[in-house]
Design a protein around this motif. Structure first.
Motif, PDB file in Angstrom:
ATOM      1  N   THR A 161       0.658  -1.297  -0.195  1.00 30.89           N
ATOM      2  CA  THR A 161       0.032  -0.229   0.006  1.00 30.89           C
ATOM      3  C   THR A 161       0.804   1.316  -0.103  1.00 30.89           C
ATOM      4  O   THR A 161       0.224   2.356  -0.118  1.00 30.89           O
ATOM      5  CB  THR A 161      -0.779  -0.068   1.121  1.00 30.89           C
ATOM      6  OG1 THR A 161      -0.099   0.045   2.427  1.00 30.89           O
ATOM      7  CG2 THR A 161      -2.071  -1.232   1.244  1.00 30.89           C
ATOM      8  N   THR A 162       2.173   1.134   0.235  1.00 29.94           N
ATOM      9  CA  THR A 162       3.081   2.242   0.287  1.00 29.94           C
ATOM     10  C   THR A 162       3.941   2.398  -0.668  1.00 29.94           C
ATOM     11  O   THR A 162       4.440   3.476  -0.990  1.00 29.94           O
ATOM     12  CB  THR A 162       3.696   2.391   1.668  1.00 29.94           C
ATOM     13  OG1 THR A 162       4.508   1.264   1.896  1.00 29.94           O
ATOM     14  CG2 THR A 162       2.568   2.614   2.727  1.00 29.94           C
ATOM     15  N   LEU A 163       4.246   1.324  -1.371  1.00 26.54           N
ATOM     16  CA  LEU A 163       5.505   1.321  -2.327  1.00 26.54           C
ATOM     17  C   LEU A 163       4.929   1.306  -3.861  1.00 26.54           C
ATOM     18  O   LEU A 163       3.893   0.946  -3.969  1.00 26.54           O
ATOM     19  CB  LEU A 163       6.396  -0.029  -2.384  1.00 26.54           C
ATOM     20  CG  LEU A 163       7.021  -0.059  -1.285  1.00 26.54           C
ATOM     21  CD1 LEU A 163       7.940  -1.537  -1.140  1.00 26.54           C
ATOM     22  CD2 LEU A 163       7.901   1.309  -0.699  1.00 26.54           C
ATOM     23  N   PRO A 164       5.608   2.094  -4.702  1.00 23.38           N
ATOM     24  CA  PRO A 164       5.158   2.258  -6.141  1.00 23.38           C
ATOM     25  C   PRO A 164       5.316   1.021  -6.926  1.00 23.38           C
ATOM     26  O   PRO A 164       6.218   0.822  -7.833  1.00 23.38           O
ATOM     27  CB  PRO A 164       6.107   3.495  -6.676  1.00 23.38           C
ATOM     28  CG  PRO A 164       7.473   3.325  -5.891  1.00 23.38           C
ATOM     29  CD  PRO A 164       6.883   2.778  -4.664  1.00 23.38           C
ATOM     30  N   ILE A 165       4.525   0.061  -6.686  1.00 27.56           N
ATOM     31  CA  ILE A 165       4.815  -1.245  -7.403  1.00 27.56           C
ATOM     32  C   ILE A 165       3.674  -1.445  -8.447  1.00 27.56           C
ATOM     33  O   ILE A 165       2.368  -1.012  -8.197  1.00 27.56           O
ATOM     34  CB  ILE A 165       4.420  -2.553  -6.191  1.00 27.56           C
ATOM     35  CG1 ILE A 165       5.757  -2.306  -5.287  1.00 27.56           C
ATOM     36  CG2 ILE A 165       4.613  -3.649  -6.907  1.00 27.56           C
ATOM     37  CD1 ILE A 165       5.360  -3.230  -3.908  1.00 27.56           C
ATOM     38  N   SER A 166       4.059  -1.857  -9.712  1.00 30.33           N
ATOM     39  CA  SER A 166       3.221  -2.182 -10.609  1.00 30.33           C
ATOM     40  C   SER A 166       2.688  -3.316 -10.877  1.00 30.33           C
ATOM     41  O   SER A 166       1.582  -3.891 -11.646  1.00 30.33           O
ATOM     42  CB  SER A 166       4.028  -1.591 -12.010  1.00 30.33           C
ATOM     43  OG  SER A 166       4.130  -0.218 -11.836  1.00 30.33           O
ATOM     44  N   GLU A 167       3.532  -4.497 -10.503  1.00 31.38           N
ATOM     45  CA  GLU A 167       3.119  -5.926 -10.630  1.00 31.38           C
ATOM     46  C   GLU A 167       3.636  -6.718  -9.708  1.00 31.38           C
ATOM     47  O   GLU A 167       4.481  -6.850  -8.837  1.00 31.38           O
ATOM     48  CB  GLU A 167       4.062  -6.210 -12.043  1.00 31.38           C
ATOM     49  CG  GLU A 167       3.838  -7.555 -12.607  1.00 31.38           C
ATOM     50  CD  GLU A 167       4.979  -7.713 -13.950  1.00 31.38           C
ATOM     51  OE1 GLU A 167       4.381  -7.251 -14.945  1.00 31.38           O
ATOM     52  OE2 GLU A 167       5.966  -8.114 -13.645  1.00 31.38           O
ATOM     53  N   LEU A 168       2.779  -8.067  -9.462  1.00 30.91           N
ATOM     54  CA  LEU A 168       3.179  -9.113  -8.686  1.00 30.91           C
ATOM     55  C   LEU A 168       3.523 -10.326  -9.548  1.00 30.91           C
ATOM     56  O   LEU A 168       2.569 -10.686 -10.239  1.00 30.91           O
ATOM     57  CB  LEU A 168       1.956  -9.345  -7.677  1.00 30.91           C
ATOM     58  CG  LEU A 168       1.592  -8.407  -6.630  1.00 30.91           C
ATOM     59  CD1 LEU A 168       0.668  -8.794  -5.699  1.00 30.91           C
ATOM     60  CD2 LEU A 168       2.716  -7.777  -6.086  1.00 30.91           C
ATOM     61  N   LYS A 169       4.428 -11.107  -9.292  1.00 31.11           N
ATOM     62  CA  LYS A 169       4.873 -12.354 -10.033  1.00 31.11           C
ATOM     63  C   LYS A 169       4.235 -13.428  -8.995  1.00 31.11           C
ATOM     64  O   LYS A 169       5.223 -13.678  -7.930  1.00 31.11           O
ATOM     65  CB  LYS A 169       5.861 -12.205 -10.662  1.00 31.11           C
ATOM     66  CG  LYS A 169       6.367 -11.297 -11.380  1.00 31.11           C
ATOM     67  CD  LYS A 169       7.714 -11.449 -12.330  1.00 31.11           C
ATOM     68  CE  LYS A 169       7.648 -12.403 -13.318  1.00 31.11           C
ATOM     69  NZ  LYS A 169       8.876 -12.186 -14.156  1.00 31.11           N
ATOM     70  N   ILE A 170       3.420 -14.310  -9.580  1.00 28.81           N
ATOM     71  CA  ILE A 170       3.175 -15.569  -8.657  1.00 28.81           C
ATOM     72  C   ILE A 170       4.259 -16.259  -8.678  1.00 28.81           C
ATOM     73  O   ILE A 170       4.519 -16.785  -9.625  1.00 28.81           O
ATOM     74  CB  ILE A 170       1.843 -16.256  -8.967  1.00 28.81           C
ATOM     75  CG1 ILE A 170       0.520 -15.095  -9.046  1.00 28.81           C
ATOM     76  CG2 ILE A 170       1.444 -17.462  -7.983  1.00 28.81           C
ATOM     77  CD1 ILE A 170      -0.575 -15.625  -9.583  1.00 28.81           C
ATOM     78  N   ASP A 171       4.894 -16.935  -7.474  1.00 29.25           N
ATOM     79  CA  ASP A 171       6.001 -17.806  -7.492  1.00 29.25           C
ATOM     80  C   ASP A 171       5.386 -19.055  -8.150  1.00 29.25           C
ATOM     81  O   ASP A 171       4.298 -19.568  -7.991  1.00 29.25           O
ATOM     82  CB  ASP A 171       6.528 -18.112  -6.141  1.00 29.25           C
ATOM     83  CG  ASP A 171       7.756 -18.914  -6.129  1.00 29.25           C
ATOM     84  OD1 ASP A 171       8.556 -18.092  -6.433  1.00 29.25           O
ATOM     85  OD2 ASP A 171       7.708 -20.080  -5.767  1.00 29.25           O
ATOM     86  N   ARG A 172       6.482 -19.653  -8.945  1.00 29.26           N
ATOM     87  CA  ARG A 172       6.398 -21.200  -9.385  1.00 29.26           C
ATOM     88  C   ARG A 172       5.724 -22.148  -8.546  1.00 29.26           C
ATOM     89  O   ARG A 172       5.096 -23.277  -8.784  1.00 29.26           O
ATOM     90  CB  ARG A 172       7.384 -21.593 -10.180  1.00 29.26           C
ATOM     91  CG  ARG A 172       8.630 -21.729  -9.457  1.00 29.26           C
ATOM     92  CD  ARG A 172       9.941 -22.008 -10.371  1.00 29.26           C
ATOM     93  NE  ARG A 172      10.197 -20.972 -11.197  1.00 29.26           N
ATOM     94  CZ  ARG A 172      10.187 -20.897 -12.499  1.00 29.26           C
ATOM     95  NH1 ARG A 172       9.926 -22.008 -13.183  1.00 29.26           N
ATOM     96  NH2 ARG A 172      10.589 -19.649 -13.050  1.00 29.26           N
ATOM     97  N   SER A 173       6.332 -22.028  -7.204  1.00 27.74           N
ATOM     98  CA  SER A 173       5.639 -23.117  -6.400  1.00 27.74           C
ATOM     99  C   SER A 173       4.478 -23.088  -6.083  1.00 27.74           C
ATOM    100  O   SER A 173       3.718 -24.238  -5.831  1.00 27.74           O
ATOM    101  CB  SER A 173       6.269 -22.705  -4.858  1.00 27.74           C
ATOM    102  OG  SER A 173       6.227 -21.487  -4.411  1.00 27.74           O
ATOM    103  N   PHE A 174       3.594 -22.092  -6.257  1.00 25.76           N
ATOM    104  CA  PHE A 174       1.978 -21.917  -6.332  1.00 25.76           C
ATOM    105  C   PHE A 174       1.417 -22.439  -7.436  1.00 25.76           C
ATOM    106  O   PHE A 174       0.280 -23.060  -7.537  1.00 25.76           O
ATOM    107  CB  PHE A 174       1.482 -20.671  -5.711  1.00 25.76           C
ATOM    108  CG  PHE A 174       2.108 -19.911  -4.478  1.00 25.76           C
ATOM    109  CD1 PHE A 174       1.899 -20.853  -3.250  1.00 25.76           C
ATOM    110  CD2 PHE A 174       2.778 -19.096  -4.678  1.00 25.76           C
ATOM    111  CE1 PHE A 174       2.333 -20.319  -2.082  1.00 25.76           C
ATOM    112  CE2 PHE A 174       3.170 -18.419  -3.402  1.00 25.76           C
ATOM    113  CZ  PHE A 174       3.116 -18.955  -2.151  1.00 25.76           C
ATOM    114  N   VAL A 175       1.978 -22.344  -8.544  1.00 24.77           N
ATOM    115  CA  VAL A 175       1.688 -22.603  -9.887  1.00 24.77           C
ATOM    116  C   VAL A 175       1.697 -24.283 -10.027  1.00 24.77           C
ATOM    117  O   VAL A 175       1.015 -24.783 -10.836  1.00 24.77           O
ATOM    118  CB  VAL A 175       2.184 -21.863 -11.126  1.00 24.77           C
ATOM    119  CG1 VAL A 175       2.087 -22.321 -12.335  1.00 24.77           C
ATOM    120  CG2 VAL A 175       2.207 -20.518 -10.828  1.00 24.77           C
TER     121      VAL A 175
END
Length: 272
Positions: A161-175
């Motif tokens: 909520t505070t950092l200027p992030i544009s994207e999350l990459k779901i780790d392969r361990s969940f995929v």
């Protein structure tokens, strides 16, 4: 010696949008062109590079090389997306990071958004305060930030909520176990919902088969990368893959996407 002699290559793994079955960017992955052993993957040298501090000049070279490649693709086929480069936390702590990024894109006359910087969640949390200063400065000049291996770090989600992030990459361990264990689907669904509520893109890493792709599509994730689509390739081979497989729509996964779209409404758009 490898750093001094620039014995490095960059291979690129495409990021695919199932919305239209085309690449929407790529991730840059460094390889060592060893004079005796041939091309070595990162697992053979990244840990040593981290321990010795040589990860800094290596990463700076990778950023410049990604900018150079973005320019070539821009000229060859109108590339207008971004190339992602994963950086260690120590680089985000350096006061000259923004200047070095600016010099790299200016040298090859590409926009700042042509380079996207990735940082793993664990590396982000090592020194959140100092890293966050660089993230805000990078955001000001138009460089987007992606959180790699999301969901694997021991961290508070407050930083989202505070950092200027544009994207999350779901780790392969969940995929990996999607379609096999309900727990994997539950975690991935939660990450997608979280990203959507925060207005962030979400990319699934390590997609290796149609089962995983179909579950992700059903859950609402349309941006993916993995061996199902293409392994990381040298630049010329990636252009050949684009011309011979993607544009003629010959890849098996393209047909599977068309069939899924025919049988069910799309859940989320590309912005997820």
């Amino acid at each position: 010696r490898a750093v001094e002699r620039t014995e490095w290559l960059v291979h690129y793994q495409p990021i695919i949008s199932l919305a239209d079955g085309t690449p929407v960017g790529a991730e840059a992955l460094v390889r060592w062109l060893h004079p005796q052993r041939g091309v070595l993957p990162p697992k053979e040298f990244i840990d040593v590079a981290e321990e010795t501090g040589l990860i800094v000049p290596l990463s700076e070279w990778a950023v410049r090389e990604a900018a150079r490649q973005a320019r070539i693709w821009q000229q060859n086929f109108g590339f207008a997306d971004s190339i992602a480069v994963n950086l260690p936390s120590r680089l985000f702590e350096r006061s000259d990071l923004v200047e070095n990024i600016h010099k790299a894109v200016m040298a090859y006359d590409v926009p700042h958004k042509a380079i996207q910087l990735e940082i793993t969640e664990n590396n982000l949390m090592k020194d959140l305060h100092n890293v966050s200063l660089s993230l805000h400065r990078l955001n000001e000049i138009g460089v987007e930030i992606s959180i790699d291996d999301f969901g694997t770090g021991y961290s508070s989600l407050a930083y989202l909520t505070t950092l200027p992030i544009s994207e999350l990459k779901i780790d392969r361990s969940f995929v990996r176990d999607l379609g096999i264990t309900p727990q994997s689907s539950a975690v991935v669904s939660a990450i997608i919902a979280l990203a959507r509520s925060l207005g962030l893109r979400v990319i699934a890493e390590g997609v290796e088969n149609l089962r995983q792709m179909e579950v992700l599509h059903r859950l609402g994730c349309v941006l993916m990368q993995g061996f199902l689509f293409s392994k990381a390739l040298p630049p010329d081979d990636l252009e050949t893959w684009l011309q011979q497989t993607v544009l003629p729509r010959k890849a098996p996964w393209i047909g599977a996407v068309s069939e899924m779209d025919a049988n069910a409404p799309r859940v989320l758009g590309r912005g997820t």
